[in-house]
Motif scaffolding. Structure first.
Motif, PDB file in Angstrom:
ATOM      1  N   ASN A 119      29.758  27.635 -86.782  1.00 42.63           N
ATOM      2  CA  ASN A 119      30.324  26.845 -85.684  1.00 42.63           C
ATOM      3  C   ASN A 119      31.829  27.108 -85.602  1.00 42.63           C
ATOM      4  O   ASN A 119      32.613  26.505 -86.333  1.00 42.63           O
ATOM      5  CB  ASN A 119      30.028  25.361 -85.938  1.00 42.63           C
ATOM      6  N   ILE A 120      32.215  28.025 -84.726  1.00 40.27           N
ATOM      7  CA  ILE A 120      33.625  28.428 -84.643  1.00 40.27           C
ATOM      8  C   ILE A 120      34.508  27.257 -84.205  1.00 40.27           C
ATOM      9  O   ILE A 120      35.595  27.058 -84.736  1.00 40.27           O
ATOM     10  CB  ILE A 120      33.794  29.638 -83.691  1.00 40.27           C
ATOM     11  N   GLU A 121      33.990  26.471 -83.281  1.00 36.77           N
ATOM     12  CA  GLU A 121      34.780  25.330 -82.783  1.00 36.77           C
ATOM     13  C   GLU A 121      35.158  24.394 -83.933  1.00 36.77           C
ATOM     14  O   GLU A 121      36.289  23.933 -84.049  1.00 36.77           O
ATOM     15  CB  GLU A 121      33.947  24.569 -81.750  1.00 36.77           C
ATOM     16  N   MET A 122      34.212  24.178 -84.818  1.00 34.16           N
ATOM     17  CA  MET A 122      34.459  23.306 -85.966  1.00 34.16           C
ATOM     18  C   MET A 122      35.426  23.969 -86.951  1.00 34.16           C
ATOM     19  O   MET A 122      36.328  23.330 -87.488  1.00 34.16           O
ATOM     20  CB  MET A 122      33.139  22.978 -86.654  1.00 34.16           C
ATOM     21  N   MET A 148      37.732  25.909 -86.319  1.00 32.22           N
ATOM     22  CA  MET A 148      39.082  25.946 -85.763  1.00 32.22           C
ATOM     23  C   MET A 148      39.798  24.606 -85.903  1.00 32.22           C
ATOM     24  O   MET A 148      40.982  24.496 -85.621  1.00 32.22           O
ATOM     25  CB  MET A 148      39.056  26.352 -84.277  1.00 32.22           C
ATOM     26  N   GLN A 149      39.063  23.582 -86.335  1.00 33.14           N
ATOM     27  CA  GLN A 149      39.697  22.265 -86.492  1.00 33.14           C
ATOM     28  C   GLN A 149      40.424  22.180 -87.826  1.00 33.14           C
ATOM     29  O   GLN A 149      39.881  22.571 -88.853  1.00 33.14           O
ATOM     30  CB  GLN A 149      38.633  21.159 -86.456  1.00 33.14           C
ATOM     31  N   LYS A 172      45.979  30.907 -85.347  1.00 31.63           N
ATOM     32  CA  LYS A 172      46.127  30.671 -83.907  1.00 31.63           C
ATOM     33  C   LYS A 172      47.560  30.242 -83.580  1.00 31.63           C
ATOM     34  O   LYS A 172      48.147  30.687 -82.590  1.00 31.63           O
ATOM     35  CB  LYS A 172      45.131  29.592 -83.466  1.00 31.63           C
ATOM     36  N   SER A 226      35.314  36.085 -83.019  1.00 34.77           N
ATOM     37  CA  SER A 226      33.891  36.066 -82.722  1.00 34.77           C
ATOM     38  C   SER A 226      33.144  36.254 -84.035  1.00 34.77           C
ATOM     39  O   SER A 226      33.674  36.844 -84.973  1.00 34.77           O
ATOM     40  CB  SER A 226      33.531  37.174 -81.732  1.00 34.77           C
TER      41      SER A 226
END
Lengths: 120, 148
Positions: free
Chosen positions: B87-90, B92-93, B118, B127
């Protein structure tokens, strides 16, 4: 504050950089977590840490830290000392624990990196 | 190493090699210093590369890291063979981490790596294919006028 004053305040041993004691330090930050140092460290800071592996010196080099103080009588490993010499990063060891070492420096006028962030 | 389109250099990162972790970023910093790149840009590149290198050492089997420098930008590409990120979104947190105790003993694994990449990059693409690996494309512009 000069490295000489820092050495005196912390009763620190110079592991490398005895000829650099006249250099000025403007800000300091303390952490054992290199992730934090990479995320919040600022160029030119004095890094106080209890992490003694080579990553402490590599991280200091990457963020352009000016010098490192190892707390609680710790010293970096051989690889760390070698890298500090190569990168010309002065390193010190103090018997004080992290909180006391930071407190001594702060109370004698050496601000933390958060001060830089607040003043932005 | 040099090409018509700038300078390219490839490095290999070995997963699990904690002793050498960070040595490639240190080398890249040296290369950029020799070329005479602005110190703030070097610092941002070095931090992003270091975080990426640590991620490979901590999680992947191995990776290719390519430094590509043109008159306009520095690009760092890290393509690893590893478990990938579900889960990339997670990921990134800030604060999300799947680090082990060994990683934390090294001073890493606080869940700040990807967000910090980032933060230091002008352009960042990630990705991942679970079970295969992760690809990072990090770009930092040399001309910072009007950029962050």
């Amino acid at each position: 504050m000069t490295l000489k004053e820092i050495k005196k305040l912390l009763q620190a041993e110079v592991i490398y950089g005895i000829d650099r004691l006249e250099e000025e330090i403007q800000w300091a930050g303390g952490s054992d977590l290199m992730s934090d140092v990479l995320a919040f460290g600022k160029p030119g800071i004095l890094l106080l840490t209890g992490l003694t592996n080579a990553q402490s010196v590599r991280t200091a080099n990457i963020i352009d830290a000016k010098a490192i103080v190892y707390v609680r009588g710790k010293k970096p490993d051989k690889e760390g000392i070698k890298l500090a010499r190569e990168k010309e990063i002065p390193i010190f060891s103090t018997k004080y624990m992290m909180y006391t070492a930071c407190g001594l420096l702060f109370s004698h006028g050496l601000p933390g990196v958060s001060k830089i962030q607040n003043n932005k | 190493m040099s090409t018509e389109n700038g300078l390219s250099k490839r490095f290999e990162i070995t997963g699990g090699d904690f002793g050498k972790a960070g040595s490639i970023s240190t080398k890249i910093k040296e290369i950029l210093q020799e070329i005479g790149i602005n110190s703030t840009i070097i610092r941002r590149t070095a931090i992003a590369t270091y975080e990426a290198e640590m991620n490979v050492v901590m999680y992947a089997k191995k990776a290719d890291l390519t430094l590509h420098l043109t008159p306009a930008e520095i690009s760092i590409r890290v393509y690893d063979e590893g478990p990938g990120i579900e889960n990339i979104e997670m990921a990134m947190q800030e604060g999300f981490s799947t680090a082990t105790d060994e990683m934390r003993e090294m001073g890493f694994g606080a869940g700040l790596g990807l967000p910090n990449i980032k933060k230091n990059a002008d352009r960042f693409e990630i990705s991942s294919t679970p079970g295969k690996g992760t690809a990072l494309d990090i770009t930092i512009y040399l001309n910072q006028e009007g950029k962050k």
